[in-house]
Design an enzyme around this catalytic site. Structure first.
Site, PDB file in Angstrom:
ATOM      1  N   TYR A   1       0.823  -1.218   0.000  1.00 41.93           N
ATOM      2  CA  TYR A   1       0.000   0.000   0.000  1.00 41.93           C
ATOM      3  C   TYR A   1       0.853   1.263   0.000  1.00 41.93           C
ATOM      4  O   TYR A   1       2.061   1.220   0.125  1.00 41.93           O
ATOM      5  CB  TYR A   1      -1.043  -0.003   1.097  1.00 41.93           C
ATOM      6  CG  TYR A   1      -0.634  -0.191   2.539  1.00 41.93           C
ATOM      7  CD1 TYR A   1       0.643   0.034   3.006  1.00 41.93           C
ATOM      8  CD2 TYR A   1      -1.601  -0.598   3.467  1.00 41.93           C
ATOM      9  CE1 TYR A   1       0.968  -0.134   4.340  1.00 41.93           C
ATOM     10  CE2 TYR A   1      -1.291  -0.776   4.804  1.00 41.93           C
ATOM     11  CZ  TYR A   1       0.002  -0.540   5.237  1.00 41.93           C
ATOM     12  OH  TYR A   1       0.311  -0.704   6.552  1.00 41.93           O
ATOM     13  N   GLU A   2       0.172   2.396  -0.202  1.00 44.32           N
ATOM     14  CA  GLU A   2       0.814   3.701  -0.396  1.00 44.32           C
ATOM     15  C   GLU A   2       1.735   3.716  -1.612  1.00 44.32           C
ATOM     16  O   GLU A   2       2.777   4.353  -1.618  1.00 44.32           O
ATOM     17  CB  GLU A   2       1.582   4.132   0.859  1.00 44.32           C
ATOM     18  CG  GLU A   2       0.720   4.320   2.083  1.00 44.32           C
ATOM     19  CD  GLU A   2      -0.494   5.205   1.821  1.00 44.32           C
ATOM     20  OE1 GLU A   2      -0.400   6.103   0.969  1.00 44.32           O
ATOM     21  OE2 GLU A   2      -1.534   4.985   2.456  1.00 44.32           O
ATOM     22  N   GLY A   3       1.314   3.030  -2.647  1.00 45.27           N
ATOM     23  CA  GLY A   3       2.122   2.898  -3.858  1.00 45.27           C
ATOM     24  C   GLY A   3       3.022   1.693  -3.719  1.00 45.27           C
ATOM     25  O   GLY A   3       3.909   1.674  -2.866  1.00 45.27           O
TER      26      GLY A   3
ATOM     27  N   GLN B   1       7.203   2.910  -6.325  1.00 47.76           N
ATOM     28  CA  GLN B   1       8.185   3.762  -5.648  1.00 47.76           C
ATOM     29  C   GLN B   1       9.516   3.760  -6.403  1.00 47.76           C
ATOM     30  O   GLN B   1      10.189   4.791  -6.523  1.00 47.76           O
ATOM     31  CB  GLN B   1       8.409   3.282  -4.216  1.00 47.76           C
ATOM     32  CG  GLN B   1       7.170   3.283  -3.348  1.00 47.76           C
ATOM     33  CD  GLN B   1       6.529   4.644  -3.230  1.00 47.76           C
ATOM     34  OE1 GLN B   1       7.206   5.644  -3.020  1.00 47.76           O
ATOM     35  NE2 GLN B   1       5.219   4.697  -3.396  1.00 47.76           N
TER      36      GLN B   1
END
Length: 618
Positions: free
Chosen positions: A446-448, A453
């Site tokens: 999650y969060e990319g 990233q």
């Protein structure tokens, strides 16, 4: 084994490696002292140990629950009184703006506090972490009215906050979202009716708080396609009356929660907005510029996710270390032919020591990286020198994807090694290693995802300002290399760092050229590139620590009159401080001799130019 936070290493990083006096020189923190920082971190560790850590196992076993009849979510019941006490003690926003009830401490203190809490129970900390970041978005982009309405109640923990990006058909491709916003005929020009479904929303519904303030990305009718047409809206679960009291439910309904591999105590929700056509949202920031505002929350969350990775591998390391010291099995390798030899703790076995040393190196490198990034962030936010602000802001942007992706990748590796140290016991639920492994894995996703990233690092961050941000950061490392190549304690490892710097620079230069020949190639190799950078930066930070530690160790040995190898060994075995500093040097040595040289192999792979994953018929 008992839960514990590596307080000594946190103190070392904050007080012996980083220059906290520089932070205290800023106007925002002039009324604080290092003793104040110590006190806050000590209190956080105590609260984490006594109150939060007992939740970890029960949260995993009980998990969050969804009632399909009432469409409501409940968290494990023992979390609720702890959440209340956590908020009453002001822990939700130790670094928040005092104007809205925050603690006003620097980010570096917030990271130390956060490590203690997240280590104690990662899933419990999801709700307060998201709330803090959502409130910060409103503080930066909200109107005065929005700030007055929401922030104080969020910082106090009375209300929670979420980030609503992902949709069933638009996960990482945020620009493909279909959630819509139409002008509300009964509202003002900034009020819209929101319609759509968001999925995988952490803490999307829960029974900690009276209200939940959702930050929702949606597309206004007629807006451009893609990311350029996305706006951000404040969508409360319950509408808020002019006097601040809660009104009717705002047509936000939880459609279910996910049954996940880990973080069971954190409800991951599907949220349906506007099924009855009555979901009201208020625009925050500029129309069609929602992704810019949301990036404030996303970047904070990426550092927070890196902290989650750090917390789980640090836990895995200490658990494996404690187990290895106590578990009796086999004989010392020097006595392997003697059937009558005494059985020894498995910490005596070389391969166990190798795995534990790797876990220690990854954990301490991860801590060094996140704390250094937080330190840079404090300078970037609070320095009065514009050039200095710009320089360190660039460093934070450069290092953020590495904090998120590299640390969480190696966290899973470290947790896996911890399971191996425990052997069959590590695979069993009665020991916590398997939970650390399961909880750590989501941090890669999650969060990319970590692949995204890596693309961000290679495609955007490396080229910022024509590559000058990266160049400036490498110059900092170059200065360290030139100053320490002859250092008797770490010089030979600094030489390896220098060689890897050249390899990294060469790869960074050649990838764009190869990309012009075949655009697939740099994208295919973004993750290996991210790992090269992560290993290089980690080695630098560990050597920076080793330099400090070797000097402190030399002072202890001199004070004890240890002037030969036998006396030095005796002091190191007898003094916990001497052993700590000695192990710091050895940890850097292990990383530079065993992990860092992987860059040489990766460089060979890059030069080979293999495209078989693209060419294969899959």
């Amino acid at each position: 084994m008992a839960f514990r936070v590596d307080k000594r290493d946190i103190q070392f990083v904050m007080k012996e490696v980083l220059d906290l006096d520089k932070i205290l020189s800023f106007d925002s923190f002039k009324d604080y002292s290092i003793e104040d920082f110590d006190m806050v971190v000590d209190q956080a560790i105590r609260f984490a140990t006594e109150k939060i850590a007992p939740l970890n196992k029960t949260s995993d076993e009980i998990g969050a629950k969804y009632d399909p009849v009432t469409q409501k979510v409940s968290v494990p019941p023992d979390q609720i009184p702890v959440y209340k006490e956590y908020c009453e003690n002001g822990w939700l926003a130790p670094t928040g703006n005092p104007e809205f009830g925050g603690g006003g401490f620097p980010g570096i203190v917030g990271i130390a506090v956060g490590e203690a809490f997240v280590s104690a129970c990662m899933n419990f900390m999801m709700t307060p972490g998201l709330t803090r970041s959502a409130a910060h978005v409103i503080e930066i982009y909200g109107t005065d009215e929005q700030k007055a309405t929401y922030i104080e109640k969020m910082i106090s923990g009375e209300w929670a906050g979420t980030m609503c990006l992902t949709e069933p058909g638009a996960g990482s491709a945020v620009g493909d979202l279909t959630c819509s916003a139409k002008p509300d005929p009964d509202g003002d020009e900034n009020t819209y009716l929101i319609s759509g479904t968001k999925s995988f929303i952490s803490s999307g519904d829960q029974d900690f708080t009276d209200n939940i303030i959702h930050l929702v990305l949606a597309r206004v009718e007629g807006a451009p396609k893609g990311m350029q047409g996305v706006s951000l809206f404040i969508v409360p679960k319950f509408r808020i009356n002019p006097d601040g009291s809660l009104g009717e439910q705002n047509d936000v309904v939880c459609g279910g929660i996910e049954e996940k591999m880990g973080i069971h105590g954190s409800p991951t929700c599907t949220l349906n907005f506007g099924e009855a056509g009555k979901c009201r949202g208020v625009l925050i920031g500029e129309i069609n510029r929602g992704i810019k505002a949301m990036f404030v929350m996303m970047n904070e969350a990426r550092i927070g996710v890196g902290l989650q990775g750090l917390s789980q591998m640090a836990l895995a390391y200490t658990e494996a270390l404690d187990f290895a010291r106590e578990r009796i099995q086999g004989v010392d390798i020097m006595d392997m032919k003697n059937v009558d030899a005494p059985r020894v703790p498995i910490i005596k076995h070389p391969d166990i020591r190798r795995m534990i040393m790797k876990m220690k190196a990854y954990a301490e490198a991860g801590r060094a990286l996140i704390y250094k990034t937080a330190y840079f962030s404090d300078i970037a936010e609070h320095s009065a020198d514009k050039a200095e602000k710009d320089k360190f802001k660039g460093f934070v942007e450069l290092l953020t994807p590495v904090c998120k992706a590299y640390i969480t990748d190696v966290a899973c590796e470290a947790a896996g090694d911890g399971i191996m140290v425990l052997g069959g016991y590590g695979y069993c639920h009665e020991y916590p290693l398997e939970q650390y492994y399961r909880d750590a894995k989501i941090a890669c996703i999650y969060e990319g995802t970590n692949g995204i990233q890596a693309l961000d690092l290679l495609g955007r961050k490396v080229g910022m300002k024509g590559g000058m941000v990266l160049m400036s950061f490498l110059m900092e490392i170059n200065q360290f290399i030139m100053a320490n190549k002859q250092n008797p304690a770490i010089g030979k490892y600094v030489e390896v760092l220098e060689q890897c710097r050249d390899k990294f620079a060469g790869i960074t230069a050649v990838l764009p050229k190869m990309g012009k020949e075949n655009p697939y190639y740099p994208v295919l190799n973004a993750v290996p590139f991210m790992h090269i950078f992560g290993e290089f930066v980690s080695a630098y930070l560990l050597l920076e620590q080793a330099k400090v530690a070797s000097e402190k160790l030399d002072a202890i040995l001199a004070d004890k009159g240890a002037d030969d190898d036998d006396k030095k060994k005796a002091v190191i075995e007898d003094s916990s401080e001497a052993a700590f500093y000695f192990n710091k040097v050895k940890t850097a040595a292990f990383f530079c001799a065993n992990i860092l040289p992987g860059i040489f192999a990766k460089e060979y792979s890059f030069k080979f130019g293999d495209l078989s994953p693209i060419e294969a018929v899959l």
